[in-house]
Design an enzyme around this catalytic site. Sequence first.
Site, short mmCIF file in Angstrom:
data_model
loop_
_atom_site.label_atom_id
_atom_site.label_comp_id
_atom_site.label_asym_id
_atom_site.label_seq_id
_atom_site.Cartn_x
_atom_site.Cartn_y
_atom_site.Cartn_z
CG HIS C 232 20.86 16.11 -11.38
ND1 HIS C 232 22.31 16.44 -11.76
CD2 HIS C 232 20.03 17.18 -12.08
CE1 HIS C 232 22.34 17.85 -12.53
NE2 HIS C 232 21.07 18.05 -12.74
CG HIS C 383 30.79 19.96 -13.51
ND1 HIS C 383 30.15 20.92 -14.48
CD2 HIS C 383 29.48 19.47 -12.95
CE1 HIS C 383 28.94 20.83 -14.44
NE2 HIS C 383 28.51 20.33 -13.54
CG PHE C 384 31.55 18.89 -7.91
CD1 PHE C 384 32.14 18.99 -6.63
CD2 PHE C 384 31.60 17.54 -8.24
CE1 PHE C 384 32.71 18.37 -5.99
CE2 PHE C 384 32.27 16.67 -7.74
CZ PHE C 384 33.02 17.18 -6.48
CG HIS C 385 35.75 22.10 -6.52
ND1 HIS C 385 35.44 20.64 -6.63
CD2 HIS C 385 35.80 22.53 -5.37
CE1 HIS C 385 35.82 20.33 -5.52
NE2 HIS C 385 36.00 21.32 -4.66
NE ARG C 448 34.37 12.20 -8.14
CZ ARG C 448 32.63 12.51 -8.33
NH1 ARG C 448 32.14 12.04 -9.25
NH2 ARG C 448 32.43 13.23 -7.26
#
Lengths: 55, 155, 557
Positions: C232, C383-385, C448
């Site tokens: 994180h 989300h992390f893109h 994913r």
Amino acid sequence: METQTNSPEKKKGHKQTGPQTEQENLKGTFAAVLIVGGIILLSWFGVFGLFLERA
Amino acid sequence: MHLHRFEKIWLMLGAGGLALFILLLCVNAFAMGMAPPSNMEMIDPKKVAETPPFDKPGLKQVGDKEYDAYMTAFAFGFSPTKMEVPVGSTVNFHVTSPDVIHGFQIPGTNVNFMVMPGHINSATYTFDKPGEYLIICNEYCGAGHQVMATTIIVK
Amino acid sequence: MVIARKVDTDRLPSTVARPAARLGLSYIWVAYIAFGLAAIAGMVQGMVRGGIMELPSWTNYYQILTAHGVLMALIFTTFFIVGFLLTGVARTTGGSLHKTALGWGWAGWILMVVGTLMAVVTILMNEASVLYTFYAPLKASPFFYIGAALLVVGSWFAGFAVFASYRKWKKENPGKISPLFVFMSVTTFVMWIIATLPVAVEVIFQLIPWSLGISPTINIMLSRTLFWFFGHPLVYFWLMPAYIAWYVCVPRIIGGHVFSDSLSRLAFILLLLFSIPVGFHHQLMEPGISAGWKMIHVTLTLIVVIPSLMTAFSMFAIFETTGRKKGGIGLFGWLKKLPWTDVRFFAPFVGMLFFIPGGAGGIINASNQINAVVHNTIWVTGHFHITVGAAVALTFFGVSFWLIPVLTGRTLTRTANRMGMVQTVFWAVGMFLMSFAMHTMGLSGAPRRTDYTTYMDHPTALGWMDYQRVMAFGGGLLFVAAILLILILVYLTFYAPKGYTEYPIGETEKEQQVPRLLERWPVWIGLVAFLIVMAYGYPIMEQIHHQAPGSPPFKTW
């Protein structure tokens, strides 16, 4: 220099700027962050709703 | 340090909102029993095939319309391959892995947890609607990960 | 003081001396080579998952996915961040790096490049298709793990270069508060070094001996906990340099001022304190961690939202004060006065917009049991893109458009600026389409990290297919944007006209008082240590004392 030093005359300068900054007009900023907060709340409760519905 | 009045209000609202989230999550998790799957049971991953009840994976009826499903998740499948329960059944899934880490997810439900070698993980779901529910592995486990799935039929 | 002033007038106020520039450029170009390769892998992946193409038999989806993840998330980001921060520290501490800093900087570069090559070769040989999270008991080649370790240790050296420059500046400017850019860079690297210690322990004491066959089994639970102890804060290691650009560089670019020096520093201190003791929110759906400990980490995670809320306010405040000074009126009239045709502003601004849904999604992901709705679904990929792939990446692109000319002594021409605008729009539209499709599909359960599959034509899975095609289309646009970006950066490095380009460093409008406490590092590092012990001490002790029987290695690809 980048930001500040703690020499006495600069402290005086700071005392003058304090109240001035307080009067700075930031209503647009406030409205904008409230929109951001609204988006956060809506999406969170949206997915929380989905979670409760699927339980 | 000097904060603009609006920033003070914004941060208080923000912190308040986050506190509300935490409160709702705690009530829902601990008072309403909806905490995330956190089973603490352990098992030797090399001896899954000979450790009951995972030596004979399958459904066991434990009450009126309640079942325990003991399952193994392995590269690249689930055992048992066929499960069928009547509508309205509550199924307690207990899953472990003899090899790598897998996922266990039933799309459209909250059943979604990690299956780790050495550990048993569990989740419970009541199937109120009939249908053929897809069970998939959602943690990458190797070249055949995309075919790792099974179904549970609710009639 | 006198000496410092003399140096300042000797040269243009905002350039970086040649040796530091060369170092910075070397980091940044490794970053963009990795980026280019990763972009190809990403495009291929999107096409495969979208059902548009099939892979030849000599490769597979997961090999390409591993390459994409490692090159984008670990190599591109880390190299760019080091290049950006080192040059910024040079710029704000008198224009150059001294010998010690340059030495650490180059030593770090060499280690990181060697580590990268080792990882890339093992991935190409299909010996490391373990994705960039390398979860045991999937076992990669030992060289993959050694490469990862070298990358991490190299980045520490880069951090030492920043610390050395900071110490030198302190010695030359006794009693003064450090420049904001330097303070933020030091905070970022303090956070990074603390956060990478556990993954170094995982790699060196668990994964390497186990992959070499020295230890037969591995403690899976512990390895995952150590990984997410790092995983994180890694996200914050990407984000903090973007915040530096937002807090320090963007105000100067738009002709405004840093909103509040102390609040900017406070936000960074809060990020340092709360970005680390939160790793269990990546392990919410796992067995072996009690519900109570998960909730503790969830609470700490939501606290780390506060500095981002502060950042949101500061950014809008910078824009509003600047826009109003330029004559903007009404509630939102100031928005019109911002330099919309300047890519140095436009790219990071679009990045900031992406961070709004990105942040909202992050809060959802971290919300304990609610994570069940999205865990390991393609929502997370979406989300992390939009966070690292849009908010952070667009900011880095925006920085590159002026940083590369600064370092090569060239200029960002009008045409290059316009091409940058086009590039930004392509990237933004591509990312919007792709991540929108991913978020939607994820909510309906699509996993994913999964090759194209219809799960034996199950209706649930067939319902995802249209979204997968939208996702692939977005990926195509992103690839076009990536090629365009590389072309612009090649132009700026080798062909753009020679000239002076400013390294934009914002200042506060008036002198501001900065509490000394903010620079008392022992206090903050002590607090970080305290929080880490509170959040991790007991769980890790339990995971060692009551460990599950270990796992032997597997190669399942």
